[in-house]
Design a protein around this motif. Sequence first.
Motif, PDB file in Angstrom:
ATOM      1  N   GLY A  53      38.427  33.006  31.422  1.00  0.00           N
ATOM      2  CA  GLY A  53      39.846  33.075  31.084  1.00  0.00           C
ATOM      3  C   GLY A  53      40.573  34.160  31.843  1.00  0.00           C
ATOM      4  O   GLY A  53      40.026  34.810  32.739  1.00  0.00           O
ATOM      5  N   SER A  54      41.842  34.365  31.465  1.00  0.00           N
ATOM      6  CA  SER A  54      42.714  35.319  32.153  1.00  0.00           C
ATOM      7  C   SER A  54      43.412  36.226  31.156  1.00  0.00           C
ATOM      8  O   SER A  54      43.657  35.841  30.007  1.00  0.00           O
ATOM      9  CB  SER A  54      43.774  34.571  32.974  1.00  0.00           C
ATOM     10  OG  SER A  54      43.184  33.761  33.954  1.00  0.00           O
TER      11      SER A  54
ATOM     12  N   ARG B  93      46.565  39.584  31.349  1.00  0.00           N
ATOM     13  CA  ARG B  93      47.492  40.348  32.188  1.00  0.00           C
ATOM     14  C   ARG B  93      47.765  41.667  31.489  1.00  0.00           C
ATOM     15  O   ARG B  93      48.204  41.680  30.335  1.00  0.00           O
ATOM     16  CB  ARG B  93      48.790  39.578  32.393  1.00  0.00           C
ATOM     17  CG  ARG B  93      49.801  40.241  33.297  1.00  0.00           C
ATOM     18  CD  ARG B  93      51.027  39.332  33.400  1.00  0.00           C
ATOM     19  NE  ARG B  93      52.121  39.883  34.154  1.00  0.00           N
ATOM     20  CZ  ARG B  93      52.268  39.745  35.463  1.00  0.00           C
ATOM     21  NH1 ARG B  93      51.360  39.079  36.152  1.00  0.00           N
ATOM     22  NH2 ARG B  93      53.302  40.264  36.080  1.00  0.00           N
TER      23      ARG B  93
ATOM     24  N   ARG C  90      39.410  38.314  42.144  1.00  0.00           N
ATOM     25  CA  ARG C  90      39.663  37.871  40.765  1.00  0.00           C
ATOM     26  C   ARG C  90      40.839  38.614  40.131  1.00  0.00           C
ATOM     27  O   ARG C  90      41.566  38.037  39.313  1.00  0.00           O
ATOM     28  CB  ARG C  90      38.415  38.083  39.898  1.00  0.00           C
ATOM     29  CG  ARG C  90      37.198  37.325  40.362  1.00  0.00           C
ATOM     30  CD  ARG C  90      36.047  37.454  39.362  1.00  0.00           C
ATOM     31  NE  ARG C  90      35.598  38.831  39.178  1.00  0.00           N
ATOM     32  CZ  ARG C  90      35.607  39.466  38.010  1.00  0.00           C
ATOM     33  NH1 ARG C  90      36.011  38.849  36.910  1.00  0.00           N
ATOM     34  NH2 ARG C  90      35.175  40.720  37.924  1.00  0.00           N
ATOM     35  N   PHE C  91      40.998  39.884  40.483  1.00  0.00           N
ATOM     36  CA  PHE C  91      42.063  40.710  39.926  1.00  0.00           C
ATOM     37  C   PHE C  91      43.142  40.920  40.984  1.00  0.00           C
ATOM     38  O   PHE C  91      42.840  41.050  42.179  1.00  0.00           O
ATOM     39  CB  PHE C  91      41.526  42.078  39.498  1.00  0.00           C
ATOM     40  CG  PHE C  91      40.634  42.063  38.287  1.00  0.00           C
ATOM     41  CD1 PHE C  91      40.113  40.884  37.767  1.00  0.00           C
ATOM     42  CD2 PHE C  91      40.295  43.248  37.663  1.00  0.00           C
ATOM     43  CE1 PHE C  91      39.284  40.874  36.665  1.00  0.00           C
ATOM     44  CE2 PHE C  91      39.475  43.270  36.548  1.00  0.00           C
ATOM     45  CZ  PHE C  91      38.967  42.078  36.051  1.00  0.00           C
TER      46      PHE C  91
ATOM     47  N   GLN D 273      46.811  41.364  36.926  1.00  0.00           N
ATOM     48  CA  GLN D 273      46.440  40.002  36.564  1.00  0.00           C
ATOM     49  C   GLN D 273      44.943  39.846  36.744  1.00  0.00           C
ATOM     50  O   GLN D 273      44.427  40.057  37.846  1.00  0.00           O
ATOM     51  CB  GLN D 273      47.185  38.993  37.441  1.00  0.00           C
ATOM     52  CG  GLN D 273      46.869  37.545  37.133  1.00  0.00           C
ATOM     53  CD  GLN D 273      47.328  37.126  35.753  1.00  0.00           C
ATOM     54  OE1 GLN D 273      48.400  37.508  35.316  1.00  0.00           O
ATOM     55  NE2 GLN D 273      46.505  36.351  35.064  1.00  0.00           N
ATOM     56  N   MET D 274      44.255  39.508  35.662  1.00  0.00           N
ATOM     57  CA  MET D 274      42.800  39.386  35.697  1.00  0.00           C
ATOM     58  C   MET D 274      42.420  37.941  35.429  1.00  0.00           C
ATOM     59  O   MET D 274      42.689  37.412  34.348  1.00  0.00           O
ATOM     60  CB  MET D 274      42.174  40.312  34.639  1.00  0.00           C
ATOM     61  CG  MET D 274      42.580  41.760  34.792  1.00  0.00           C
ATOM     62  SD  MET D 274      41.746  42.860  33.631  1.00  0.00           S
ATOM     63  CE  MET D 274      42.433  42.292  32.085  1.00  0.00           C
ATOM     64  N   ASN D 275      41.839  37.299  36.432  1.00  0.00           N
ATOM     65  CA  ASN D 275      41.421  35.901  36.330  1.00  0.00           C
ATOM     66  C   ASN D 275      39.899  35.801  36.402  1.00  0.00           C
ATOM     67  O   ASN D 275      39.223  36.745  36.814  1.00  0.00           O
ATOM     68  CB  ASN D 275      42.048  35.078  37.451  1.00  0.00           C
ATOM     69  CG  ASN D 275      43.565  35.056  37.391  1.00  0.00           C
ATOM     70  OD1 ASN D 275      44.150  35.141  36.304  1.00  0.00           O
ATOM     71  ND2 ASN D 275      44.199  34.963  38.540  1.00  0.00           N
ATOM     72  N   SER D 276      39.391  34.655  36.015  1.00  0.00           N
ATOM     73  CA  SER D 276      37.945  34.396  36.066  1.00  0.00           C
ATOM     74  C   SER D 276      37.161  35.540  35.432  1.00  0.00           C
ATOM     75  O   SER D 276      36.186  36.048  36.011  1.00  0.00           O
ATOM     76  CB  SER D 276      37.500  34.190  37.525  1.00  0.00           C
ATOM     77  OG  SER D 276      38.209  33.112  38.106  1.00  0.00           O
ATOM     78  N   LEU D 277      37.587  35.950  34.270  1.00  0.00           N
ATOM     79  CA  LEU D 277      36.978  37.104  33.615  1.00  0.00           C
ATOM     80  C   LEU D 277      35.533  36.827  33.223  1.00  0.00           C
ATOM     81  O   LEU D 277      35.172  35.690  32.871  1.00  0.00           O
ATOM     82  CB  LEU D 277      37.792  37.497  32.384  1.00  0.00           C
ATOM     83  CG  LEU D 277      39.070  38.273  32.715  1.00  0.00           C
ATOM     84  CD1 LEU D 277      40.054  38.236  31.561  1.00  0.00           C
ATOM     85  CD2 LEU D 277      38.730  39.705  33.094  1.00  0.00           C
TER      86      LEU D 277
END
Length: 124
Positions: free
Chosen positions: A16-17, A19, A67-68, A82-86
Amino acid sequence: QVQLVESGGGLVQAGGSLRLSCAASGRTFSSYTMGWFRQAPGKEREFVTAIVWSGGNTYYADSVKGRFTISRGNAEKTVNLQMNSLKPEDTAVYYCVLRYGSTWNWRTNAYDYWGQGTQVTVSS
């Protein structure tokens, strides 16, 4: 004196993501760098990312590269992360930081001001 206030942490599933946002207030200055560190339970605090305000150059730890994304907010002295693919290993308290000058640094003692921190938890 400068105050940093973070927002946006929480609980998310792996993949998940989230912010995060940070706003600095107080003393004004013309040249500064903002960024994020994190500290997981039982581990040392580590550099995550930084952005030089003038020019917008960004820097990332290898563990979050791709990812970030750190970016400047619409207002001065605000940054977003923004943090993706956590991943579960991203679980930590995330701290917003600020240092005077237009150079980044990965060392904790290079930063003049720190926020209180916001918890990010990634479940597997």
